[in-house]
Motif scaffolding. Structure first.
Motif, PDB file in Angstrom:
ATOM      1  N   LEU A   1      -0.827  -0.438  -3.310  1.00 12.64           N
ATOM      2  CA  LEU A   1      -0.019  -1.476  -2.673  1.00 12.64           C
ATOM      3  C   LEU A   1      -0.539  -2.870  -3.023  1.00 12.64           C
ATOM      4  N   ALA A   2      -1.848  -3.036  -3.047  1.00  9.07           N
ATOM      5  CA  ALA A   2      -2.410  -4.325  -3.424  1.00  9.07           C
ATOM      6  C   ALA A   2      -2.071  -4.672  -4.869  1.00  9.07           C
ATOM      7  N   ALA A   3      -2.046  -3.668  -5.735  1.00  8.43           N
ATOM      8  CA  ALA A   3      -1.697  -3.903  -7.144  1.00  8.43           C
ATOM      9  C   ALA A   3      -0.222  -4.265  -7.290  1.00  8.43           C
ATOM     10  N   ILE A   4       0.638  -3.670  -6.470  1.00  7.44           N
ATOM     11  CA  ILE A   4       2.049  -4.080  -6.474  1.00  7.44           C
ATOM     12  C   ILE A   4       2.150  -5.542  -6.068  1.00  7.44           C
ATOM     13  N   ASN A   5       1.419  -5.905  -5.036  1.00  8.17           N
ATOM     14  CA  ASN A   5       1.476  -7.278  -4.543  1.00  8.17           C
ATOM     15  C   ASN A   5       1.009  -8.287  -5.585  1.00  8.17           C
ATOM     16  N   SER A   6      -0.005  -7.927  -6.365  1.00  9.25           N
ATOM     17  CA  SER A   6      -0.565  -8.871  -7.343  1.00  9.25           C
ATOM     18  C   SER A   6       0.176  -8.867  -8.674  1.00  9.25           C
ATOM     19  N   SER A   7       1.162  -7.976  -8.844  1.00  3.42           N
ATOM     20  CA  SER A   7       1.893  -7.894 -10.104  1.00  3.42           C
ATOM     21  C   SER A   7       2.834  -9.083 -10.270  1.00  3.42           C
ATOM     22  N   PRO A   8       2.880  -9.681 -11.460  1.00  2.00           N
ATOM     23  CA  PRO A   8       3.852 -10.751 -11.719  1.00  2.00           C
ATOM     24  C   PRO A   8       5.296 -10.287 -11.571  1.00  2.00           C
ATOM     25  N   ALA A   9       5.515  -8.957 -11.668  1.00  2.00           N
ATOM     26  CA  ALA A   9       6.871  -8.411 -11.571  1.00  2.00           C
ATOM     27  C   ALA A   9       7.242  -8.024 -10.141  1.00  2.00           C
ATOM     28  N   ARG A  10       6.383  -8.304  -9.189  1.00  2.00           N
ATOM     29  CA  ARG A  10       6.594  -7.857  -7.802  1.00  2.00           C
ATOM     30  C   ARG A  10       7.995  -8.168  -7.295  1.00  2.00           C
TER      31      ARG A  10
ATOM     32  N   GLU B   1      -0.575   1.566   8.937  1.00  2.00           N
ATOM     33  CA  GLU B   1       0.393   0.468   8.991  1.00  2.00           C
ATOM     34  C   GLU B   1      -0.274  -0.876   8.748  1.00  2.00           C
ATOM     35  N   LEU B   2      -1.362  -1.148   9.471  1.00  2.00           N
ATOM     36  CA  LEU B   2      -2.020  -2.450   9.334  1.00  2.00           C
ATOM     37  C   LEU B   2      -2.527  -2.649   7.913  1.00  2.00           C
ATOM     38  N   GLN B   3      -3.118  -1.617   7.334  1.00  2.00           N
ATOM     39  CA  GLN B   3      -3.650  -1.728   5.975  1.00  2.00           C
ATOM     40  C   GLN B   3      -2.533  -1.989   4.972  1.00  2.00           C
ATOM     41  N   ALA B   4      -1.382  -1.342   5.162  1.00  2.00           N
ATOM     42  CA  ALA B   4      -0.254  -1.558   4.254  1.00  2.00           C
ATOM     43  C   ALA B   4       0.321  -2.963   4.413  1.00  2.00           C
ATOM     44  N   ARG B   5       0.379  -3.448   5.649  1.00  2.00           N
ATOM     45  CA  ARG B   5       0.860  -4.810   5.864  1.00  2.00           C
ATOM     46  C   ARG B   5      -0.048  -5.819   5.178  1.00  2.00           C
ATOM     47  N   GLU B   6      -1.343  -5.650   5.323  1.00  2.00           N
ATOM     48  CA  GLU B   6      -2.287  -6.597   4.733  1.00  2.00           C
ATOM     49  C   GLU B   6      -2.255  -6.545   3.210  1.00  2.00           C
ATOM     50  N   ALA B   7      -2.063  -5.348   2.646  1.00  2.00           N
ATOM     51  CA  ALA B   7      -2.078  -5.191   1.191  1.00  2.00           C
ATOM     52  C   ALA B   7      -0.784  -5.643   0.533  1.00  2.00           C
ATOM     53  N   LEU B   8       0.374  -5.420   1.207  1.00  2.00           N
ATOM     54  CA  LEU B   8       1.657  -5.692   0.558  1.00  2.00           C
ATOM     55  C   LEU B   8       2.723  -6.247   1.492  1.00  2.00           C
TER      56      LEU B   8
END
Length: 256
Positions: free
Chosen positions: A52-61, A88-95
């Motif tokens: 999820l963090a990698a999705i968030n940091s992707s330029p294509a997000r 839930e909290l971890q997913a919210r923080e990551a993405l």
């Protein structure tokens, strides 16, 4: 309808997370080209959250129209809202806190301090799933379901030799005696997970190698719960090289 089961091996956890994130973005865009909305089931664990963090940091997000994506969870720990151990909290923080997804599209499991007991919380989540389902169905169409795999082969909160992995009717169950803390949890069942169009299992580390090898070699779902998980269209194991140590060569798909 095809039903493929593939293993894609990556060098390490970092390349694994980045690759799964890129595939998720591409596939979700494709899904939304073909249909009005998408439903995604999330998992916890270090690798699941890293994706999820990698999705968030992707330029294509933001090539994804997040307003048309709904998020669900495969399981949750029975702890208070906002507890750091909640998936839930971890997913919210990551993405989720970083994208333009409407709050009504985010469907976390109930928390232990929201007024229900565990049984009632399971029933409430099952009702929420049914409300979002097509007419006459108990579940939404899950387009992509992410799952982690424990060293014992458990998925979601379905553990070896426990009744949860054998549940055949309910979509959501309370877990009262998980062998890892906390003992109380909520989980989708095997039929609910297997209703998914695509199941993406993401795992890393040498401690996962035995469970993965056993699952792919035909172990029983009671012994190794992940062995009983299969998406309707396809099932993909995204793994790092350590987790792949006991995977037969003929099951490893090339990565292009």
């Amino acid at each position: 309808m095809t039903n493929e089961r593939r293993v894609l091996v990556h060098l390490n956890k970092e390349s694994l997370s980045a690759s799964v994130a890129a595939r998720f973005i591409t596939k979700t865009v494709d899904i939304l080209d073909d249909q009005d909305a998408a439903n995604v089931v999330l998992t916890g664990g270090s690798v699941g959250i890293a994706v999820l963090a990698a999705i968030n940091s992707s330029p294509a997000r933001d090539t994804i129209d997040w307003g048309r994506v709904s998020f669900w969870w495969g399981d949750e720990r029975w702890v208070p809202k906002g507890h750091p151990n909640r998936n839930e909290l971890q997913a919210r923080e990551a993405l989720l806190d970083h994208i333009s997804v409407p709050e009504q599209n985010v469907h976390p499991f109930p928390a232990s301090d929201e007024g229900d007991d565990l049984e009632a919380a399971a029933a409430r989540y099952a009702a929420e799933l049914a409300l979002a389902a097509p007419s006459g169905a108990a579940l939404p169409r899950f387009d992509i379901t992410f799952l982690g795999v424990g060293p014992d082969g458990h998925v979601a909160s379905l553990f070896p030799h426990q009744s949860g992995i054998r549940e055949s009717q309910a979509s959501v169950i309370p877990i009262l005696n998980a062998p890892k803390p906390p003992a109380e949890r909520l989980s989708l069942t095997r039929p609910a997970l297997n209703s998914s169009e695509r199941v993406w299992l993401v795992l890393a580390g040498s401690d996962k190698a035995s469970a993965l090898g056993l699952a792919l070699a035909g172990a029983s779902r009671d012994e190794v719960p992940v062995a009983g998980i299969k998406g309707r269209k396809r099932t993909v194991f995204f793994v790092d090289s350590e987790a792949a140590a006991e995977v037969p060569e003929n099951l490893i798909a090339p990565i292009y």
